[in-house]
Scaffold this motif. Structure first.
Motif, short mmCIF file in Angstrom:
data_model
loop_
_atom_site.label_atom_id
_atom_site.label_comp_id
_atom_site.label_asym_id
_atom_site.label_seq_id
_atom_site.Cartn_x
_atom_site.Cartn_y
_atom_site.Cartn_z
N LYS A 89 10.21 6.25 3.66
CA LYS A 89 10.40 7.69 3.51
C LYS A 89 10.56 8.42 4.85
O LYS A 89 11.08 9.52 4.87
N TYR A 90 10.16 7.80 5.94
CA TYR A 90 10.33 8.45 7.24
C TYR A 90 11.60 7.98 7.95
O TYR A 90 11.77 8.17 9.14
N ALA A 91 12.51 7.36 7.20
CA ALA A 91 13.75 6.84 7.78
C ALA A 91 14.73 7.94 8.16
O ALA A 91 15.72 7.69 8.82
N ILE A 92 14.46 9.16 7.75
CA ILE A 92 15.31 10.31 8.08
C ILE A 92 14.48 11.19 9.02
O ILE A 92 13.69 12.03 8.59
N PRO A 93 14.62 11.00 10.33
CA PRO A 93 13.74 11.68 11.28
C PRO A 93 13.86 13.21 11.28
O PRO A 93 12.91 13.90 11.64
N ASN A 94 14.99 13.74 10.84
CA ASN A 94 15.17 15.18 10.85
C ASN A 94 14.79 15.84 9.52
O ASN A 94 15.00 17.03 9.33
N ALA A 95 14.22 15.07 8.59
CA ALA A 95 13.83 15.62 7.29
C ALA A 95 12.72 16.65 7.45
O ALA A 95 11.82 16.49 8.28
N VAL A 96 12.78 17.72 6.64
CA VAL A 96 11.74 18.74 6.67
C VAL A 96 10.53 18.34 5.83
O VAL A 96 9.45 18.91 5.98
N ALA A 97 10.71 17.33 4.94
CA ALA A 97 9.60 16.83 4.11
C ALA A 97 10.00 15.49 3.51
O ALA A 97 11.19 15.18 3.40
N GLU A 98 8.98 14.71 3.12
CA GLU A 98 9.20 13.43 2.46
C GLU A 98 8.26 13.35 1.27
O GLU A 98 7.09 13.66 1.38
N PHE A 99 8.80 12.93 0.12
CA PHE A 99 8.01 12.75 -1.09
C PHE A 99 8.28 11.38 -1.67
O PHE A 99 9.41 10.91 -1.67
N ASP A 100 7.21 10.75 -2.20
CA ASP A 100 7.34 9.48 -2.89
C ASP A 100 7.61 9.74 -4.37
O ASP A 100 7.13 10.73 -4.93
N LYS A 101 8.37 8.83 -4.99
CA LYS A 101 8.53 8.87 -6.45
C LYS A 101 7.40 8.05 -7.03
O LYS A 101 7.10 6.98 -6.50
N PRO A 102 6.76 8.45 -8.09
CA PRO A 102 6.97 9.72 -8.77
C PRO A 102 6.39 10.86 -7.94
O PRO A 102 5.38 10.70 -7.27
N PHE A 103 7.04 12.01 -8.01
CA PHE A 103 6.62 13.16 -7.22
C PHE A 103 6.09 14.26 -8.14
O PHE A 103 6.35 14.27 -9.33
N GLU A 104 5.33 15.15 -7.54
CA GLU A 104 4.83 16.31 -8.26
C GLU A 104 5.89 17.41 -8.16
O GLU A 104 6.20 17.86 -7.04
N PRO A 105 6.46 17.85 -9.26
CA PRO A 105 7.51 18.88 -9.21
C PRO A 105 7.08 20.13 -8.44
O PRO A 105 7.87 20.68 -7.68
N LYS A 106 5.84 20.56 -8.63
CA LYS A 106 5.38 21.78 -7.95
C LYS A 106 5.36 21.60 -6.43
O LYS A 106 5.63 22.56 -5.71
N ASP A 107 5.09 20.40 -5.95
CA ASP A 107 5.08 20.15 -4.51
C ASP A 107 6.49 20.22 -3.93
O ASP A 107 6.71 20.82 -2.87
N VAL A 108 7.44 19.61 -4.64
CA VAL A 108 8.83 19.65 -4.18
C VAL A 108 9.34 21.09 -4.22
O VAL A 108 9.95 21.57 -3.26
N LEU A 109 9.07 21.78 -5.32
CA LEU A 109 9.52 23.17 -5.45
C LEU A 109 8.91 24.05 -4.37
O LEU A 109 9.61 24.88 -3.78
N PHE A 110 7.64 23.86 -4.07
CA PHE A 110 6.99 24.64 -3.00
C PHE A 110 7.70 24.42 -1.67
O PHE A 110 7.96 25.36 -0.93
N LYS A 111 8.02 23.16 -1.36
CA LYS A 111 8.69 22.87 -0.09
C LYS A 111 10.09 23.47 -0.06
O LYS A 111 10.54 24.01 0.96
N VAL A 112 10.82 23.39 -1.16
CA VAL A 112 12.15 23.99 -1.24
C VAL A 112 12.03 25.50 -1.00
O VAL A 112 12.77 26.08 -0.20
N GLN A 113 11.09 26.15 -1.69
CA GLN A 113 10.92 27.60 -1.55
C GLN A 113 10.49 27.99 -0.16
O GLN A 113 10.97 28.99 0.39
N SER A 114 9.61 27.20 0.45
CA SER A 114 9.16 27.55 1.80
C SER A 114 10.25 27.30 2.83
O SER A 114 10.29 27.93 3.88
N THR A 115 11.18 26.40 2.52
CA THR A 115 12.30 26.13 3.44
C THR A 115 13.43 27.14 3.26
O THR A 115 13.97 27.63 4.24
N LEU A 116 13.76 27.47 2.02
CA LEU A 116 14.91 28.33 1.74
C LEU A 116 14.57 29.76 1.36
O LEU A 116 15.43 30.64 1.46
#
Length: 118
Positions: A89-116
């Motif tokens: 998951k850290y293979a993309i050094p410029n990523a703003v976040a990394e999540f493992d599958k299965p992921f928590e939808p609320k965590d991904v959504l929070f990161k998207v909202q805090s980024t955009l």
């Protein structure tokens, strides 16, 4: 105007699931099943953020990221890695976040909202 998110994953179920979550939150989504399709989508759709799987047929997540880096696009579009391979998951050094599958939808959504923002 709604922000646009490119979902890159070879698993159509993941694409659909993320698309549902993000669309419900007010974002516009576009999906791509591999890195080649994602490069075309970037040119046609001009996304504001990318969710990226690591292991895909053809052009993998890291290869896709290298192409973006060569184009200079990687600095303009934030990337969130969502992968079933925790060790990579850290293979993309410029990523703003990394999540493992299965992921928590609320965590991904929070990161998207805090980024955009909304």
């Amino acid at each position: 105007m709604a922000k646009k998110i490119l979902i890159v994953d070879d698993d159509q179920n993941i694409c659909d699931y993320l698309s549902d979550i993000l669309t419900e939150a007010g974002y516009v989504t576009v999906t791509a099943g591999d890195g080649d399709a994602a490069m075309k989508a970037i040119e046609q759709e001009n996304p504001d953020l990318i969710t990226l799987d690591i292991e895909m047929p053809g052009v993998s997540g890291p290869m896709f990221n290298r192409k973006l880096t060569k184009k200079g696009t990687d600095k303009a579009i934030p990337i969130i890695v969502i992968t079933g391979h925790p060790g990579f998951k850290y293979a993309i050094p410029n990523a703003v976040a990394e999540f493992d599958k299965p992921f928590e939808p609320k965590d991904v959504l929070f990161k998207v909202q805090s980024t955009l923002g909304k």
